[in-house]
Write an enzyme that holds these catalytic residues in place. Structure first.
Site, PDB file in Angstrom:
ATOM      1  N   ASP A  56      82.344 -30.831 -26.585  1.00 29.72           N
ATOM      2  CA  ASP A  56      81.274 -30.726 -25.598  1.00 29.72           C
ATOM      3  C   ASP A  56      81.672 -31.387 -24.297  1.00 29.72           C
ATOM      4  O   ASP A  56      82.724 -32.025 -24.192  1.00 29.72           O
ATOM      5  CB  ASP A  56      79.940 -31.237 -26.140  1.00 29.72           C
ATOM      6  CG  ASP A  56      79.860 -32.747 -26.220  1.00 29.72           C
ATOM      7  OD1 ASP A  56      80.839 -33.432 -25.853  1.00 29.72           O
ATOM      8  OD2 ASP A  56      78.817 -33.257 -26.655  1.00 29.72           O
ATOM      9  N   ASN A 102      73.594 -32.458 -14.625  1.00 34.45           N
ATOM     10  CA  ASN A 102      72.367 -31.729 -14.284  1.00 34.45           C
ATOM     11  C   ASN A 102      71.445 -32.556 -13.397  1.00 34.45           C
ATOM     12  O   ASN A 102      70.872 -32.049 -12.427  1.00 34.45           O
ATOM     13  CB  ASN A 102      71.622 -31.326 -15.566  1.00 34.45           C
ATOM     14  CG  ASN A 102      72.111 -30.004 -16.134  1.00 34.45           C
ATOM     15  OD1 ASN A 102      72.668 -29.182 -15.427  1.00 34.45           O
ATOM     16  ND2 ASN A 102      71.914 -29.805 -17.425  1.00 34.45           N
ATOM     17  N   HIS A 144      70.670 -27.842 -12.098  1.00 35.92           N
ATOM     18  CA  HIS A 144      71.036 -26.972 -13.219  1.00 35.92           C
ATOM     19  C   HIS A 144      71.978 -25.850 -12.803  1.00 35.92           C
ATOM     20  O   HIS A 144      72.718 -25.318 -13.645  1.00 35.92           O
ATOM     21  CB  HIS A 144      69.768 -26.383 -13.849  1.00 35.92           C
ATOM     22  CG  HIS A 144      68.968 -27.403 -14.600  1.00 35.92           C
ATOM     23  ND1 HIS A 144      69.273 -27.783 -15.878  1.00 35.92           N
ATOM     24  CD2 HIS A 144      67.884 -28.148 -14.238  1.00 35.92           C
ATOM     25  CE1 HIS A 144      68.404 -28.685 -16.297  1.00 35.92           C
ATOM     26  NE2 HIS A 144      67.548 -28.943 -15.310  1.00 35.92           N
ATOM     27  N   ASP A 201      75.153 -25.072 -14.989  1.00 32.26           N
ATOM     28  CA  ASP A 201      75.481 -23.753 -15.542  1.00 32.26           C
ATOM     29  C   ASP A 201      76.892 -23.323 -15.154  1.00 32.26           C
ATOM     30  O   ASP A 201      77.610 -22.702 -15.958  1.00 32.26           O
ATOM     31  CB  ASP A 201      74.480 -22.709 -15.050  1.00 32.26           C
ATOM     32  CG  ASP A 201      73.115 -22.849 -15.708  1.00 32.26           C
ATOM     33  OD1 ASP A 201      73.008 -23.634 -16.688  1.00 32.26           O
ATOM     34  OD2 ASP A 201      72.155 -22.194 -15.238  1.00 32.26           O
ATOM     35  N   GLU A 219      75.547 -27.807 -24.250  1.00 30.15           N
ATOM     36  CA  GLU A 219      76.905 -28.007 -23.740  1.00 30.15           C
ATOM     37  C   GLU A 219      77.902 -28.180 -24.876  1.00 30.15           C
ATOM     38  O   GLU A 219      79.009 -28.684 -24.679  1.00 30.15           O
ATOM     39  CB  GLU A 219      76.945 -29.231 -22.808  1.00 30.15           C
ATOM     40  CG  GLU A 219      76.861 -30.587 -23.478  1.00 30.15           C
ATOM     41  CD  GLU A 219      75.444 -31.039 -23.813  1.00 30.15           C
ATOM     42  OE1 GLU A 219      75.277 -32.240 -24.073  1.00 30.15           O
ATOM     43  OE2 GLU A 219      74.529 -30.201 -23.812  1.00 30.15           O
TER      44      GLU A 219
END
Length: 382
Positions: A261, A269, A274, A278, A304
């Site tokens: 991850d 974030n 966001h 992304d 994630e």
């Protein structure tokens, strides 16, 4: 109109019905050009059958002979190209043009230069068989064949091979010398059995191809359902389905499962929004896709979090894979996240043990990932 002529009208009717069916399918799947080609092939088959039935059998100009020959050969070439295009086999058009053109040329020779109806019948029928056998053999070159491709192969091959015995047997049954002339051609046993055979064969080929398209559509819907929305990887459901099936097929073969991850993703974030988060996930998924091999299975299983099943990998192989990927993530890519932030990632590896289920592997890989985080992140544990 004679009963035989009425029966023969089933051939153009079949062509029209399947041409419309394939055309409707193509309007809903316009990226699949092979469906449009198949619609054209079915439509042309209908026109060819009508031409053979109703154009005059002129002994001087050969309108029926040449028009029906050109239409039938073009129809078969379109069918074979549709068959091979669907399977991803390219480079067939020059060969099909050469084969079909050669057959039409021979028919023209045995009409205008050395007139012989029996030889023309042999040339056209054996030529049709040759085009179909060519298509079946080329279909073997498909890089990722599916079970339906094997069904298509045998169907097309057997249909192609049948032209030789049927043509020989019915021609010899028509007379002691195996001859058919222009006057008795449409009343001959050969013509009757030809129309009956074409009805059966057209239905076989069209229905098998239609089944292949239906299975492709179902597989596409399943793939869409299992695809992650942000990355080029599977989602959790897709990963668990494919990884579980892959482990079952592999039997006792060794494998490793990697959990990884993005470190401090919540902070990314919170700091940049966001949209940037992304973008980081998309880039991470792309880097994983670039790193895995064809037989490996990779998916995004959480916000994630990602999972990768490495087939045939020992623990040391998996560790080297993870380290290469970790360094790629650390190197980053300009424009993904503002400086001075540096994206890093953590990895946990679980080696497959005899009798392991996918759930057990995932649990151990998850534990190793948490160990990597406890030990400072941006590292590989396993």
């Amino acid at each position: 109109m004679t009963p035989l002529r009425l029966f023969a009208l089933l051939n153009p009717a079949i062509g029209i019905v399947f041409a419309l069916v394939f055309l409707v399918l193509w309007t809903n799947h316009r990226s699949q050009r092979h469906i449009l080609l198949m619609s054209a092939a079915a439509g042309l088959y209908s026109v060819a059958a009508l031409a053979q039935m109703f154009l005059p059998l002129s002994p001087k100009y050969g309108v029926n002979t040449m028009v029906s020959a050109v239409l039938y050969m073009t129809c078969l070439a379109l069918f074979v190209e549709a068959l091979l295009m669907r399977a991803g086999v390219r480079g067939n058009v020059p060969w099909l043009a050469l084969l079909a053109g050669g057959i039409v040329g021979l028919i023209a020779f045995f009409f205008y230069v050395h007139e012989d109806l029996t030889i023309r019948i042999y040339v056209l029928n054996l030529g049709c068989g040759a085009v179909l056998v060519f298509g079946a053999l080329r279909l073997r070159l498909a890089r990722d064949p599916k079970p339906i491709d094997r069904v298509l192969f045998w169907t097309v091959l057997l249909v192609g091979l049948h032209f030789l015995p049927r043509t020989l047997l019915t021609l010899f049954a028509d007379g002691p010398n195996g001859t058919v002339n222009v006057e008795n051609y449409r009343a001959s046993l050969f013509f009757s059995l030809l129309n009956f055979a074409l009805i059966i064969l057209a239905l076989m080929l069209c229905l098998t191809f239609l089944l292949a398209i239906a299975l492709d559509i179902i597989e596409g819907l399943r793939a869409e359902r299992n695809r992650d929305g942000l990355t080029p990887l599977l989602n959790r459901r897709g990963f668990e389905e494919q990884a579980g099936a892959s482990l079952a097929r592999a039997g006792p073969e060794r494998a490793c499962l990697v959990f990884c991850d993005i470190d401090h993703f919540k902070a990314i974030n919170d700091t940049y929004g966001h949209g940037v988060g992304d973008a980081v996930i998309r880039a991470f998924g792309r880097w994983i896709r670039e790193a895995v091999r064809r037989d490996d299975v990779a998916g995004r299983i959480g916000g994630e979090e990602f999972a990768i099943l490495l087939h045939g990998a020992a623990l040391s192989d998996a560790a080297r894979f993870c380290e290469r990927l970790r360094l790629r993530v650390e190197a980053g890519e300009e424009g993904i996240i503002p400086a001075p932030w540096r994206v890093t990632s953590s990895f946990g590896i679980a080696k497959r043990r005899p009798g392991d289920t996918l759930a057990e592997l995932m649990e151990r890989a998850d534990q190793q990932l948490y160990a990597a985080k406890r030990n400072g992140r941006n590292r590989v544990e396993g």
